[in-house]
Design an enzyme around this catalytic site. Sequence first.
Site, PDB file in Angstrom:
ATOM      1  N   LYS A 276       0.839  -1.197   0.000  1.00  0.00           N
ATOM      2  CA  LYS A 276       0.000   0.000   0.000  1.00  0.00           C
ATOM      3  C   LYS A 276       0.876   1.249   0.000  1.00  0.00           C
ATOM      4  CE  LYS A 276      -4.023  -1.765   2.514  1.00  0.00           C
ATOM      5  NZ  LYS A 276      -5.033  -1.523   1.469  1.00  0.00           N
ATOM      6  N   GLU A 348      -6.377  -9.451   0.567  1.00  0.00           N
ATOM      7  CA  GLU A 348      -6.048 -10.583   1.440  1.00  0.00           C
ATOM      8  C   GLU A 348      -7.219 -10.982   2.336  1.00  0.00           C
ATOM      9  OE1 GLU A 348      -5.589  -7.532   2.251  1.00  0.00           O
ATOM     10  OE2 GLU A 348      -6.383  -7.494   4.287  1.00  0.00           O
ATOM     11  N   ARG A 350     -10.393 -11.466   1.755  1.00  0.00           N
ATOM     12  CA  ARG A 350     -11.224 -12.547   1.195  1.00  0.00           C
ATOM     13  C   ARG A 350     -10.486 -13.878   1.234  1.00  0.00           C
ATOM     14  NH1 ARG A 350     -11.707  -9.041  -4.221  1.00  0.00           N
ATOM     15  NH2 ARG A 350     -11.308  -7.445  -2.663  1.00  0.00           N
TER      16      ARG A 350
HETATM   17  N1  BES Z   1      -8.268  -3.684   4.256  1.00  0.00           N
HETATM   18  C1  BES Z   1      -8.358  -3.270   2.911  1.00  0.00           C
HETATM   19  C2  BES Z   1      -9.632  -2.477   2.614  1.00  0.00           C
HETATM   20  C3  BES Z   1      -9.671  -1.086   3.169  1.00  0.00           C
HETATM   21  C4  BES Z   1      -8.906  -0.087   2.621  1.00  0.00           C
HETATM   22  C5  BES Z   1     -10.504  -0.793   4.220  1.00  0.00           C
HETATM   23  C6  BES Z   1      -8.972   1.202   3.138  1.00  0.00           C
HETATM   24  C7  BES Z   1     -10.595   0.492   4.725  1.00  0.00           C
HETATM   25  C8  BES Z   1      -9.821   1.488   4.198  1.00  0.00           C
HETATM   26  C9  BES Z   1      -8.358  -4.490   1.991  1.00  0.00           C
HETATM   27  O1  BES Z   1      -7.574  -5.543   2.412  1.00  0.00           O
HETATM   28  C10 BES Z   1      -7.790  -4.022   0.697  1.00  0.00           C
HETATM   29  O2  BES Z   1      -6.653  -3.658   0.668  1.00  0.00           O
HETATM   30  N2  BES Z   1      -8.612  -4.048  -0.339  1.00  0.00           N
HETATM   31  C11 BES Z   1      -8.190  -3.608  -1.612  1.00  0.00           C
HETATM   32  C12 BES Z   1      -8.768  -4.547  -2.635  1.00  0.00           C
HETATM   33  C13 BES Z   1      -8.207  -4.344  -4.023  1.00  0.00           C
HETATM   34  C14 BES Z   1      -6.761  -4.745  -4.059  1.00  0.00           C
HETATM   35  C15 BES Z   1      -9.028  -5.184  -4.975  1.00  0.00           C
HETATM   36  C16 BES Z   1      -8.733  -2.185  -1.813  1.00  0.00           C
HETATM   37  O3  BES Z   1      -9.847  -1.903  -1.362  1.00  0.00           O
HETATM   38  O4  BES Z   1      -8.013  -1.380  -2.379  1.00  0.00           O
HETATM   39 ZN    ZN Z   2      -7.283  -5.710   4.383  1.00  0.00          ZN
HETATM   40 MN    MN Z   3      -5.577  -5.346   1.816  1.00  0.00          MN
END
Ligand code: BES
Ligand code: ZN
Ligand code: MN
Length: 494
Positions: A276, A348, A350
Site C-alpha cells: 500500500k 487478502e 477474502r
Molecule cells: N483492508 C483493505 C480495505 C480497506 C482499505 C478498508 C482502506 C478500509 C480502508 C483491503 O484488504 C484491501 O486492501 N482491499 C483492496 C482490494 C483491491 C486490491 C481489490 C482495496 O480496497 O483497495
Molecule cells: Zn485488508
Molecule cells: Mn488489503
Amino acid sequence: MNYTLQINNLLDTASDCICLPIFSDQSLCKSGLQIDEACSKIITKAITRYDISGDTGKAFTLSIDNQNFSRILLVGFGDPKEINTETLKKSISALNSQINDTNIKNLCIAFNDVSPELKPEQVIRETITSVENGRYCFDQFKTKKTPESQLSEISFLCDASQETASDATISLANAQVKGMNIAKDLGNLPGNVCTPSYLAEQAQTLADNSNNFSVKILEEADLEALNMGAFLSVSKGSIEPGKLIILEYKGGKTDDAPHILVGKGITFDSGGISLKPGASMDEMKYDMCGAASVMGTMTAIAALQPKLNIVSIIASAENMPAGNASKPGDIVTSASGITIEIMNTDAEGRLVLCDALTYAEQYKPASVVDIATLTGACIVALGHCTSAVMGNNDSVVNELLDAGKQASDKAWQLPIWDDYQEQIDSPFADIQNIGGKGAGSITAACFLSRFTKAYPWAHLDIAGTAWVSGGKNKGATGRPVPLLLQYLLNKEAS
Ligand code: BES
Ligand code: ZN
Ligand code: MN
C-alpha cells in the site's frame, strides 16, 4: 456509570441536574410545566429572558436555588411533529455536550413524555450509547491520563407501567456498550500489541470468564492439516503466526443450529508485495475491526446470556511483504478445493475469510454473517455512515438491515447479481482474488459467495464505518456491534 429508573414524582428527585425537553416554539411538556409551576415559573421566565431555543441540537443550563435539584438542562427537541430517531440523536448529543466537564455527579432525564413517536426504550438506549461514546477514552499509551468525569449516575424518569421494559433496555444498552468498548479497544490497539496471538488470548480470557463459552485456537499447523491454502498464503509472509479463533456460546438447546459470526482479523494490512502507499497506512491496524466487532458482540452475549447457540470464527493474520510472502500470480488451493489466482496480495481479507467460511460448514449453521473491513470501494459507495450488506439469502440480508435500523447502526444492501461473477474469472485458476475495474465491494462479496453455498449467508463490509479516519476524532467506532447484537437478539425473540 450507573443507569437507573426514577419512578417517583419528578419533584421529589434529588439530583444535581434535571433534563427537560423544550420544543422549537419554546413550549415545555408535562414534566417541564410541573417543575416550572413548582419553581415559581423560573423556566418560562428564563426562556423569555435568554430567548432559549428549543431547536434540535440546542441545549441550555439554568441554575436553580431551594430545590432538590440545582440545575435544569433544557434540551431542544425541535418541532414535536418532526421528532424521530434521527432528531433524537441530535437532541441527545446536545445534552451530552452540556454535561462534559461539569461537576454534575448525577443526572435525571425526564424525556418520558416528549412525543408518542419516541418509545422510552429508544430514549434510554440512545442516551446510554451516546453518553458512553462521549466518555470512551483510549489513553493507555499516554503517560498523562485523561481525568475521569465526575458524572456517575443517570436516572430516567419512567412510568410504573414502563418499568419492566425500561429495565430490560438498560441491561441491553449496558451490554451493548461493554461490547462496543471492547471492539473499540481492540481496534485502537497498535499492530505491535494487537497481533493474532493477542486476539487469541483475548478470546481465551472471554471464554474463561463467561458462562456457556468454550474456545478453540487453530494454529498454522492445524490450518495446514485442513488444507487452508488461501488463509496460509496470507499469514506465511509475517513472523506473527496466523490463528483461526473459534468461540462457541451454548445458550440454546443442544441441537439448535447455531448462528455464526465470522470476523476478518488482519491485525495489520501492509498490502503485502502489492504494498500500500505510505499515507495513512497506520490505519491498517484497524483491518481487524470485523474480528473486534465479533469479540465485542460475544462479550455482550456473555452478559445477556440469550437462549441461542452462537459460534464465532475469527480469521486472524498479519499481511506483510517478505521473501516468503505470496506474489501476484501465485495460485493457491483453498480448503474448499477451489483454486485461487492471487492477482493482488492486498486483496487478502477474502483469502483468509474464504477458508473460515468453509470451516463454518461443519456446524450446519442456521445463518452465517461475516464482518470485514474488506474494500476501500465500500467507502466510495457508501461513505462513513453506512455499512454494506450483501448475501445469498434475502431473509438474512433483510434481518440485518432491520437490526441496523433498530439499533441505529445502519446498513444498506448492494446487489450481488450473477452478472458480476464473471469479473473474478481467472485464465489459470478457478477464480482470481480481484474483480478488476468497478464494483469492488460487490466483486469481493462475489468471491466470498463462492464459499458460502451450503448455508444462508450475508456479508457486512464495514470499511467505512469501523473507525473514524485521521483528525482529532480518529479512533474505532465500535460498529457494527449494535447491529450484530440486535440481529442475534431478534433471532432469540423469533
Ligand atoms: N483492508 C483493505 C480495505 C480497506 C482499505 C478498508 C482502506 C478500509 C480502508 C483491503 O484488504 C484491501 O486492501 N482491499 C483492496 C482490494 C483491491 C486490491 C481489490 C482495496 O480496497 O483497495
Ligand atoms: Zn485488508
Ligand atoms: Mn488489503
